[in-house]
Design an enzyme around this catalytic site. Structure first.
Site, short mmCIF file in Angstrom:
data_model
loop_
_atom_site.label_atom_id
_atom_site.label_comp_id
_atom_site.label_asym_id
_atom_site.label_seq_id
_atom_site.Cartn_x
_atom_site.Cartn_y
_atom_site.Cartn_z
CG ASP A 92 -2.26 0.56 0.67
OD1 ASP A 92 -2.11 1.63 0.39
OD2 ASP A 92 -3.34 0.65 1.81
CG ASP A 93 -0.91 4.92 -1.08
OD1 ASP A 93 -1.65 4.28 0.05
OD2 ASP A 93 -1.46 6.27 -1.66
CG ASP A 96 -3.94 8.48 7.60
OD1 ASP A 96 -3.79 8.08 9.20
OD2 ASP A 96 -4.51 9.35 7.75
O1 PRP Z 1 -4.84 3.92 7.64
P1 PRP Z 1 -6.12 3.58 7.21
O2 PRP Z 1 -6.67 5.05 8.08
O3 PRP Z 1 -7.06 3.25 6.64
O4 PRP Z 1 -5.70 4.57 5.55
C1 PRP Z 1 -4.95 3.84 4.70
C2 PRP Z 1 -5.71 3.81 3.36
O5 PRP Z 1 -5.70 5.06 3.30
C3 PRP Z 1 -5.44 5.00 1.81
O6 PRP Z 1 -6.41 4.97 1.16
P2 PRP Z 1 -8.04 5.86 0.33
O7 PRP Z 1 -8.98 5.61 1.76
O8 PRP Z 1 -7.45 7.03 0.47
O9 PRP Z 1 -8.16 5.18 -1.03
P3 PRP Z 1 -7.94 5.36 -2.41
O10 PRP Z 1 -6.06 4.17 -2.17
O11 PRP Z 1 -8.21 4.15 -3.07
O12 PRP Z 1 -7.68 6.94 -2.65
C4 PRP Z 1 -4.50 4.46 1.59
O13 PRP Z 1 -3.96 3.92 0.26
C5 PRP Z 1 -4.50 3.64 1.68
O14 PRP Z 1 -5.28 2.12 1.86
#
Ligand code: PRP
Length: 158
Positions: A92-93, A96
């Site tokens: 994953d990128d 959070d």
């Molecule tokens: O630790 P967390 O609070 O769960 O956040 C991390 C997630 O949030 C982002 O995805 P996002 O929900 O922005 O979706 P996307 O990648 O489809 O834009 C990111 O790519 C992770 O998958």
């Protein structure tokens, strides 16, 4: 987390590529055979890692987070039926709050979870990452931004 009143961490394509290659270097001894990209943010680093580690077998897990609702309200809109083992690398990128990572670790406890960026709240759930980011900082990734003019500092402060 809303974008207002937060510190911003802007990432260029080059910086993201560099950090993803650093992540690949940390994973070099892992002998991974399969990459599971967490869509959508994980697709870009997954491509870079697949190239650097010469992994040809990739799948996606598509997770949607409903931020207008409660935090942690996640939905897996497309799963992955791969077996859970040490040859699986999940990418994953960023991590959070760690809510996405919790879902991944539940289904794939033996896999390695790698992210480029990690915030303190989710960091304990990640096995390998590159850059620490403060919890109250919003990470602006290159696919969400574009170059634009900015006024000189003297003008901004006059
Ligand atoms: O630790 P967390 O609070 O769960 O956040 C991390 C997630 O949030 C982002 O995805 P996002 O929900 O922005 O979706 P996307 O990648 O489809 O834009 C990111 O790519 C992770 O998958």
């Amino acid at each position: 987390m809303s974008m207002t009143n937060h510190k911003m961490f802007y990432v260029s394509w080059e910086a993201f590529h560099r950090a993803s290659r650093e992540l690949a270097a940390k994973l070099l001894t892992g002998r991974f055979e399969r990459i599971l990209a967490v869509s959508r943010g994980g697709l870009v680093p997954a491509t870079i890692l697949a190239r650097e580690l010469n992994i040809r077998l990739l799948d996606t897990i598509c997770i949607v987070s409903y931020q207008h609702d409660q935090q942690g309200d996640l939905s897996v809109v497309k799963g992955c039926d791969w077996p859970d083992d040490a040859k699986l690398l999940i990418v994953d990128d960023l991590v959070d709050t760690g809510e996405t990572a919790k879902v991944l670790k539940q289904q794939f406890p033996q896999a390695t979870l790698a992210t480029v960026y990690a915030k303190p709240q989710g960091k304990p759930l990640v096995d390998v990452y590159v850059t620490d980011i403060e919890q109250d900082t919003w990470i602006q990734l290159p696919w969400d931004t574009e170059l634009s003019y900015t006024a000189p500092l003297v003008e901004q402060h006059s």
